[in-house]
Design an enzyme around this catalytic site. Structure first.
Site, PDB file in Angstrom:
ATOM      1  N   SER A 142       0.597  -1.235  -0.103  1.00 51.66           N
ATOM      2  CA  SER A 142       0.011   0.090  -0.113  1.00 51.66           C
ATOM      3  C   SER A 142       0.765   1.318   0.015  1.00 51.66           C
ATOM      4  O   SER A 142       1.933   1.564   0.636  1.00 51.66           O
ATOM      5  CB  SER A 142      -0.872  -0.001   1.254  1.00 51.66           C
ATOM      6  N   TYR A 148      -1.917   0.305  10.604  1.00 52.60           N
ATOM      7  CA  TYR A 148      -2.120  -0.277   9.080  1.00 52.60           C
ATOM      8  C   TYR A 148      -0.719  -0.087   8.160  1.00 52.60           C
ATOM      9  O   TYR A 148      -0.253  -1.085   7.651  1.00 52.60           O
ATOM     10  CB  TYR A 148      -3.316   0.460   8.529  1.00 52.60           C
ATOM     11  N   GLU A 200      -0.001   3.781   1.659  1.00 51.58           N
ATOM     12  CA  GLU A 200       0.232   4.230   2.985  1.00 51.58           C
ATOM     13  C   GLU A 200       1.421   3.896   3.733  1.00 51.58           C
ATOM     14  O   GLU A 200       2.036   4.315   4.793  1.00 51.58           O
ATOM     15  CB  GLU A 200      -0.842   3.271   3.903  1.00 51.58           C
TER      16      GLU A 200
HETATM   17  P1  NDP Z   1     -11.418  -4.763   1.438  1.00 56.35           P
HETATM   18  O1  NDP Z   1     -11.462  -3.957   2.949  1.00 56.35           O
HETATM   19  O2  NDP Z   1     -12.659  -4.322   0.545  1.00 56.35           O
HETATM   20  O3  NDP Z   1     -11.414  -6.169   1.415  1.00 56.35           O
HETATM   21  C1  NDP Z   1     -10.429  -6.996   2.618  1.00 56.35           C
HETATM   22  C2  NDP Z   1     -10.849  -8.440   2.557  1.00 56.35           C
HETATM   23  O4  NDP Z   1     -10.102  -9.197   3.488  1.00 56.35           O
HETATM   24  C3  NDP Z   1     -12.320  -8.836   2.674  1.00 56.35           C
HETATM   25  O5  NDP Z   1     -12.510  -9.889   1.813  1.00 56.35           O
HETATM   26  C4  NDP Z   1     -12.223  -9.285   4.170  1.00 56.35           C
HETATM   27  O6  NDP Z   1     -13.257 -10.550   4.592  1.00 56.35           O
HETATM   28  C5  NDP Z   1     -10.781  -9.942   4.062  1.00 56.35           C
HETATM   29  N1  NDP Z   1     -10.144 -10.192   5.494  1.00 56.35           N
HETATM   30  C6  NDP Z   1     -10.183  -9.432   6.630  1.00 56.35           C
HETATM   31  N2  NDP Z   1      -9.760 -10.044   7.450  1.00 56.35           N
HETATM   32  C7  NDP Z   1      -9.378 -11.361   7.102  1.00 56.35           C
HETATM   33  C8  NDP Z   1      -8.939 -12.576   7.891  1.00 56.35           C
HETATM   34  N3  NDP Z   1      -8.595 -12.486   9.137  1.00 56.35           N
HETATM   35  N4  NDP Z   1      -8.923 -13.694   7.205  1.00 56.35           N
HETATM   36  C9  NDP Z   1      -9.369 -13.907   5.876  1.00 56.35           C
HETATM   37  N5  NDP Z   1      -9.659 -12.644   5.302  1.00 56.35           N
HETATM   38  C10 NDP Z   1      -9.933 -11.443   5.820  1.00 56.35           C
HETATM   39  O7  NDP Z   1     -10.126  -4.123   0.893  1.00 56.35           O
HETATM   40  P2  NDP Z   1      -9.817  -3.887  -0.669  1.00 56.35           P
HETATM   41  O8  NDP Z   1     -10.317  -5.142  -1.690  1.00 56.35           O
HETATM   42  O9  NDP Z   1      -9.928  -2.578  -0.847  1.00 56.35           O
HETATM   43  O10 NDP Z   1      -8.008  -3.989  -0.779  1.00 56.35           O
HETATM   44  C11 NDP Z   1      -7.402  -5.313  -1.055  1.00 56.35           C
HETATM   45  C12 NDP Z   1      -6.178  -5.358  -0.558  1.00 56.35           C
HETATM   46  O11 NDP Z   1      -5.252  -4.173  -0.940  1.00 56.35           O
HETATM   47  C13 NDP Z   1      -5.883  -5.123   1.103  1.00 56.35           C
HETATM   48  O12 NDP Z   1      -4.898  -6.006   1.562  1.00 56.35           O
HETATM   49  C14 NDP Z   1      -5.649  -3.773   1.177  1.00 56.35           C
HETATM   50  O13 NDP Z   1      -5.129  -3.261   2.505  1.00 56.35           O
HETATM   51  C15 NDP Z   1      -4.742  -3.393  -0.058  1.00 56.35           C
HETATM   52  N6  NDP Z   1      -4.660  -1.841  -0.549  1.00 56.35           N
HETATM   53  C16 NDP Z   1      -5.882  -1.490  -0.893  1.00 56.35           C
HETATM   54  C17 NDP Z   1      -5.909  -0.313  -1.409  1.00 56.35           C
HETATM   55  C18 NDP Z   1      -7.266   0.407  -2.105  1.00 56.35           C
HETATM   56  O14 NDP Z   1      -7.157   1.792  -2.212  1.00 56.35           O
HETATM   57  N7  NDP Z   1      -8.245  -0.276  -2.182  1.00 56.35           N
HETATM   58  C19 NDP Z   1      -4.780   0.576  -1.607  1.00 56.35           C
HETATM   59  C20 NDP Z   1      -3.390  -0.247  -1.146  1.00 56.35           C
HETATM   60  C21 NDP Z   1      -3.617  -1.541  -0.716  1.00 56.35           C
HETATM   61  P3  NDP Z   1     -14.674  -9.935   4.935  1.00 56.35           P
HETATM   62  O15 NDP Z   1     -15.537  -9.676   3.625  1.00 56.35           O
HETATM   63  O16 NDP Z   1     -15.038 -11.185   5.517  1.00 56.35           O
HETATM   64  O17 NDP Z   1     -14.538  -8.922   5.866  1.00 56.35           O
HETATM   65  P1  GDP Z   2      -6.576   5.962   3.146  1.00 54.75           P
HETATM   66  O1  GDP Z   2      -5.686   6.516   2.436  1.00 54.75           O
HETATM   67  O2  GDP Z   2      -6.434   4.639   3.301  1.00 54.75           O
HETATM   68  O3  GDP Z   2      -6.839   6.344   4.439  1.00 54.75           O
HETATM   69  O4  GDP Z   2      -8.028   6.112   2.674  1.00 54.75           O
HETATM   70  P2  GDP Z   2      -9.459   6.680   3.208  1.00 54.75           P
HETATM   71  O5  GDP Z   2     -10.503   6.874   1.928  1.00 54.75           O
HETATM   72  O6  GDP Z   2      -9.932   6.255   4.597  1.00 54.75           O
HETATM   73  O7  GDP Z   2      -8.873   8.359   3.630  1.00 54.75           O
HETATM   74  C1  GDP Z   2      -8.379   9.144   2.425  1.00 54.75           C
HETATM   75  C2  GDP Z   2      -7.980  10.738   3.210  1.00 54.75           C
HETATM   76  O8  GDP Z   2      -9.413  11.319   3.279  1.00 54.75           O
HETATM   77  C3  GDP Z   2      -7.381  10.475   4.530  1.00 54.75           C
HETATM   78  O9  GDP Z   2      -6.495  11.491   4.533  1.00 54.75           O
HETATM   79  C4  GDP Z   2      -8.400  10.937   5.551  1.00 54.75           C
HETATM   80  O10 GDP Z   2      -7.959  11.774   6.653  1.00 54.75           O
HETATM   81  C5  GDP Z   2      -9.078  11.837   4.289  1.00 54.75           C
HETATM   82  N1  GDP Z   2     -10.727  12.076   4.930  1.00 54.75           N
HETATM   83  C6  GDP Z   2     -11.401  12.983   5.418  1.00 54.75           C
HETATM   84  N2  GDP Z   2     -12.467  13.041   5.650  1.00 54.75           N
HETATM   85  C7  GDP Z   2     -12.688  11.604   5.771  1.00 54.75           C
HETATM   86  C8  GDP Z   2     -13.609  10.737   6.372  1.00 54.75           C
HETATM   87  O11 GDP Z   2     -14.714  11.350   6.731  1.00 54.75           O
HETATM   88  N3  GDP Z   2     -13.527   9.513   6.215  1.00 54.75           N
HETATM   89  C9  GDP Z   2     -12.330   8.819   5.859  1.00 54.75           C
HETATM   90  N4  GDP Z   2     -12.401   7.544   5.714  1.00 54.75           N
HETATM   91  N5  GDP Z   2     -11.388   9.699   5.259  1.00 54.75           N
HETATM   92  C10 GDP Z   2     -11.600  11.045   5.366  1.00 54.75           C
END
Ligand code: NDP
Ligand code: GDP
Length: 323
Positions: free
Chosen positions: A126, A150, A128
């Site tokens: 990520s 995270y 992050e």
């Molecule tokens: P989501 O939060 O939508 O999905 C997370 C998934 O992980 C869900 O299927 C969840 O299952 C599963 N999960 C959580 N805990 C466990 C566990 N203990 N055992 C098995 N499965 C588990 O994330 P995204 O699809 O958005 O992201 C996919 C990956 O990419 C993640 O690792 C995220 O951190 C990373 N990432 C995402 C970004 C983004 O902008 N979307 C950017 C950079 C990295 P359940 O449905 O049961 O909750």
């Molecule tokens: P992140 O980059 O993985 O933390 O993704 P988020 O979508 O949660 O947040 C993106 C940015 O939006 C961060 O800098 C937050 O502080 C900002 N932000 C501002 N207001 C909000 C809010 O109400 N909810 C969330 N989730 N983020 C917010």
């Protein structure tokens, strides 16, 4: 005819898992989705395709269940998308975040090393990890400075993936993904919170939207584009890590403006800043440099910021109208 390839996807019920699953089905893969136990059916995002895939019960905190599925499937490709993925939750649940988002990666790599060492492994790293950024834009060589449990957990997952590649000769790679969104994004993330909030206000279901830091800048892309890069990363001759990003940044304020403009409203009339949504340590600016992915993978995002937000507002309006 070529042998059908098997892919194991963790996090298949999440945003990225659902798009990746659709992509791999279109490429004729046999899909095994790892799902953790819940008291409800968690297939909302994959409801149209769940009958075409194998669902396997396991949890990233449980080595036995991971060993069982990797040894029984022996997948050609493993995509580790599962994580505790929401930054604010990682302050409330730092140990759980470390167990799943950090140590979970080692558990899966261990299972692959023991039971399917020829498999190819993708780790969802990520942006992050860059946190309090030390360089703009951020590229593969930019040092990390994570700002949340995270982010710290993702740095661990990133380096353990590289370490297993270098220690054991595994094909294990990390995609350093910048924020990517879609109509399937979780409601707590800022883009979906804003597009869903916009749609609710437009339909008279709400009259205000409490928000956090409006000055934060992010590099937002479309999830459907990013899963293509994940697949491409496992098709290369040599394993390598890539930044996946658009290279374009916008503030949260611009996000609000774009979203409300899509329904002809002025965001200033509805948005108020609420301290509850501010973070103990903020990531002010993330902007990725996707040059390496463009050059080596031939990958380039297709959906731009405005198209993405319009698509999300449209989808939220439609869903809310259906009730
Ligand atoms: P989501 O939060 O939508 O999905 C997370 C998934 O992980 C869900 O299927 C969840 O299952 C599963 N999960 C959580 N805990 C466990 C566990 N203990 N055992 C098995 N499965 C588990 O994330 P995204 O699809 O958005 O992201 C996919 C990956 O990419 C993640 O690792 C995220 O951190 C990373 N990432 C995402 C970004 C983004 O902008 N979307 C950017 C950079 C990295 P359940 O449905 O049961 O909750
Ligand atoms: P992140 O980059 O993985 O933390 O993704 P988020 O979508 O949660 O947040 C993106 C940015 O939006 C961060 O800098 C937050 O502080 C900002 N932000 C501002 N207001 C909000 C809010 O109400 N909810 C969330 N989730 N983020 C917010």
């Amino acid at each position: 005819m070529a042998k059908q390839r098997k892919a194991l996807i963790t996090g298949i019920t999440g945003q990225d898992g659902s798009y990746l699953c659709e992509l791999l089905l279109s490429k004729n893969y046999e899909i095994y989705g790892m799902v953790r136990r819940a008291s409800h059916v968690p297939f909302e995002r994959i409801k149209g395709i769940v009958d075409r895939i194998h669902i396997l019960d396991a949890d990233l905190t449980d080595q036995t269940s991971i060993d069982d599925i990797v040894s029984s499937v022996k997948p050609d490709e493993i995509y580790n998308l599962a994580a505790q993925s929401f930054v604010p939750t990682s302050w409330n649940q730092p140990l759980l975040t470390g167990e799943v988002t950090a140590l979970g990666v080692t558990r899966l790599l261990n299972a692959m090393r023991r039971h399917a060492p020829k498999s190819r492994f993708y780790q969802a790293s990520s942006s992050e990890m860059f946190g309090k950024v030390l360089e703009v834009p951020q590229k593969e060589t930019t040092p990390f400075y994570p700002r949340s449990p995270y982010g710290v957990s993702k740095v661990y997952g990133h380096y353990i993936t590289i370490n297993y590649r270098e220690s054991y000769g595994l094909y294990a790679v990390s995609g350093i993904c910048f924020n990517h969104e879609s109509p399937r994004r979780g409601l707590e993330f800022v883009t979906r919170k804003v597009t869903h909030g916009t749609a609710r206000i437009k339909l008279g279901l709400a009259d205000e939207l409490p928000m956090g830091n409006l000055k934060a800048k992010r590099d937002w892309g479309f999830a459907g584009d990013y899963v293509e890069a994940m697949w491409l990363m496992l098709q290369q001759k040599e394993p390598d890590d890539y930044v996946l990003a658009t290279g374009e940044i916008h503030t949260v304020e611009e996000l609000l403006k774009t979203s409300f403009a899509a329904v002809d409203l002025d965001w200033r009339k509805y948005v108020r800043v609420d301290k509850r949504f501010l973070r103990p340590a903020e990531v002010d600016l993330l902007c990725g440099d996707p040059t390496k992915a463009k050059r080596k993978l031939g990958w380039k995002p297709k959906v731009n910021f405005k198209q993405l937000i319009d698509m999300m507002v449209e989808s939220d309006l439609e869903q809310l109208r259906k009730g």
